[in-house]
Design a protein around this motif. Sequence first.
Motif, PDB file in Angstrom:
ATOM      1  N   ARG A  38       0.385   3.453  -1.539  1.00 34.58           N
ATOM      2  CA  ARG A  38      -1.034   3.749  -1.797  1.00 34.58           C
ATOM      3  C   ARG A  38      -0.881   3.802  -3.253  1.00 34.58           C
ATOM      4  N   GLN A  39      -2.130   3.602  -3.913  1.00 33.50           N
ATOM      5  CA  GLN A  39      -2.376   3.472  -5.262  1.00 33.50           C
ATOM      6  C   GLN A  39      -3.536   3.950  -5.786  1.00 33.50           C
ATOM      7  N   ALA A  40      -3.533   5.461  -6.414  1.00 40.13           N
ATOM      8  CA  ALA A  40      -4.677   5.954  -6.881  1.00 40.13           C
ATOM      9  C   ALA A  40      -5.167   5.404  -8.441  1.00 40.13           C
ATOM     10  N   PRO A  41      -6.535   5.479  -8.692  1.00 46.64           N
ATOM     11  CA  PRO A  41      -6.856   5.158 -10.070  1.00 46.64           C
ATOM     12  C   PRO A  41      -5.875   5.795 -10.900  1.00 46.64           C
ATOM     13  N   GLY A  42      -5.507   4.764 -11.768  1.00 42.90           N
ATOM     14  CA  GLY A  42      -4.584   5.236 -13.020  1.00 42.90           C
ATOM     15  C   GLY A  42      -3.096   5.514 -12.778  1.00 42.90           C
ATOM     16  N   LYS A  43      -2.860   5.285 -11.594  1.00 41.32           N
ATOM     17  CA  LYS A  43      -1.320   5.448 -11.024  1.00 41.32           C
ATOM     18  C   LYS A  43      -0.794   4.519 -10.693  1.00 41.32           C
ATOM     19  N   GLU A  44       0.565   4.521 -10.478  1.00 38.12           N
ATOM     20  CA  GLU A  44       1.643   3.472 -10.155  1.00 38.12           C
ATOM     21  C   GLU A  44       1.503   3.494  -8.669  1.00 38.12           C
ATOM     22  N   ASP A  89      -5.213  12.471  -1.430  1.00 39.66           N
ATOM     23  CA  ASP A  89      -4.720  11.446  -0.709  1.00 39.66           C
ATOM     24  C   ASP A  89      -5.789  10.163  -1.000  1.00 39.66           C
ATOM     25  N   THR A  90      -6.744  10.566  -1.661  1.00 41.50           N
ATOM     26  CA  THR A  90      -7.530   9.375  -2.066  1.00 41.50           C
ATOM     27  C   THR A  90      -6.950   8.317  -2.840  1.00 41.50           C
ATOM     28  N   ALA A  91      -7.003   7.055  -2.257  1.00 48.66           N
ATOM     29  CA  ALA A  91      -6.290   5.987  -2.956  1.00 48.66           C
ATOM     30  C   ALA A  91      -6.601   4.523  -2.099  1.00 48.66           C
ATOM     31  N   VAL A  92      -6.274   3.470  -2.663  1.00 48.15           N
ATOM     32  CA  VAL A  92      -6.277   2.281  -1.770  1.00 48.15           C
ATOM     33  C   VAL A  92      -4.776   2.234  -1.070  1.00 48.15           C
ATOM     34  N   TYR A  93      -4.761   2.095   0.122  1.00 51.38           N
ATOM     35  CA  TYR A  93      -3.665   2.170   1.020  1.00 51.38           C
ATOM     36  C   TYR A  93      -3.003   0.586   1.292  1.00 51.38           C
ATOM     37  N   TYR A  94      -1.886   0.294   1.068  1.00 47.49           N
ATOM     38  CA  TYR A  94      -1.402  -1.142   1.467  1.00 47.49           C
ATOM     39  C   TYR A  94      -0.238  -1.084   2.229  1.00 47.49           C
ATOM     40  N   CYS A  95      -0.563  -2.122   3.356  1.00 42.77           N
ATOM     41  CA  CYS A  95       0.414  -2.401   4.109  1.00 42.77           C
ATOM     42  C   CYS A  95       1.696  -3.341   3.530  1.00 42.77           C
ATOM     43  N   ASN A  96       2.889  -3.075   4.030  1.00 43.79           N
ATOM     44  CA  ASN A  96       3.974  -3.638   3.468  1.00 43.79           C
ATOM     45  C   ASN A  96       4.911  -4.284   4.597  1.00 43.79           C
ATOM     46  N   ALA A  97       5.247  -5.291   4.568  1.00 40.90           N
ATOM     47  CA  ALA A  97       6.268  -5.911   5.430  1.00 40.90           C
ATOM     48  C   ALA A  97       7.550  -6.126   4.517  1.00 40.90           C
ATOM     49  N   HIS A  98       8.785  -5.664   4.879  1.00 39.09           N
ATOM     50  CA  HIS A  98       9.918  -5.961   3.926  1.00 39.09           C
ATOM     51  C   HIS A  98      11.085  -6.637   4.554  1.00 39.09           C
ATOM     52  N   PHE A  99      11.506  -7.911   4.275  1.00 39.72           N
ATOM     53  CA  PHE A  99      12.520  -8.617   4.730  1.00 39.72           C
ATOM     54  C   PHE A  99      13.591  -8.223   4.144  1.00 39.72           C
ATOM     55  N   GLY A 100      14.910  -7.777   4.667  1.00 43.70           N
ATOM     56  CA  GLY A 100      16.121  -7.562   3.906  1.00 43.70           C
ATOM     57  C   GLY A 100      17.043  -8.567   3.803  1.00 43.70           C
ATOM     58  N   GLN A 110      -4.242  -6.596   1.649  1.00 39.57           N
ATOM     59  CA  GLN A 110      -5.206  -6.517   0.519  1.00 39.57           C
ATOM     60  C   GLN A 110      -5.584  -5.220   0.398  1.00 39.57           C
ATOM     61  N   GLY A 111      -5.221  -4.393   1.259  1.00 36.35           N
ATOM     62  CA  GLY A 111      -5.452  -2.963   0.827  1.00 36.35           C
ATOM     63  C   GLY A 111      -6.761  -2.359   1.476  1.00 36.35           C
ATOM     64  N   THR A 112      -6.806  -1.030   1.994  1.00 35.97           N
ATOM     65  CA  THR A 112      -8.083  -0.464   2.250  1.00 35.97           C
ATOM     66  C   THR A 112      -8.308   0.949   1.625  1.00 35.97           C
ATOM     67  N   GLN A 113      -9.534   1.187   1.314  1.00 36.72           N
ATOM     68  CA  GLN A 113      -9.863   2.347   0.649  1.00 36.72           C
ATOM     69  C   GLN A 113      -9.863   3.586   1.417  1.00 36.72           C
TER      70      GLN A 113
END
Length: 118
Positions: A38-44, A89-100, A110-113
Motif C-alpha cells: 500500500r501507498q498512502a499520500p506522501g509516503k513510500e 489504513d487509508t491508501a492505494v493497495y497494490y497486488c504484487n506477484a514475485h518470481f524468485g 494498477q491499485g485500488t483505493q
Amino acid sequence: QVQLVESGGGLVQPGGSLRLSCAASRSIFSINTMGWYRQAPGKERELVAFITSSGGTTYADSVLGRFTISRDNAKDTVYLQMNSVEPDDTAVYYCNAHFGTLPPVDYWGQGTQVTVSS
C-alpha cells in the motif's frame, strides 16, 4: 508474464471490514509469492502482507491480527480480508506477484483505493 487486476476497494468506516481481490491472468500456483502493498499520500509504498506458494504468510506489524491474506489457486486469485480498519489504513493497495528468478521479477496491479473515514 502476468497481469494483475485488483478490486474491492472503497470507502469504509473505522472499525469496519473490506475484502480486496487480486485476479491474475495466469495460474498463480507456481508464483513464489503473492503480496499486497500500500501507498498512502506522501509516503513510500510499504508491504502489507504476502503469501508463499506453499501457503506461508507474513504481515506488517501494523496489520497483524486485523488483516488476513489468502490465495485460491483454482481461481488464480489472492485476497486481503481487512477487519477493524483504521484511518491509517487509508491508501492505494497494490497486488504484487514475485518470481524468485535470477534476477527476480515483480509484476504489479494498477491499485485500488481504500479510504477509511467516518
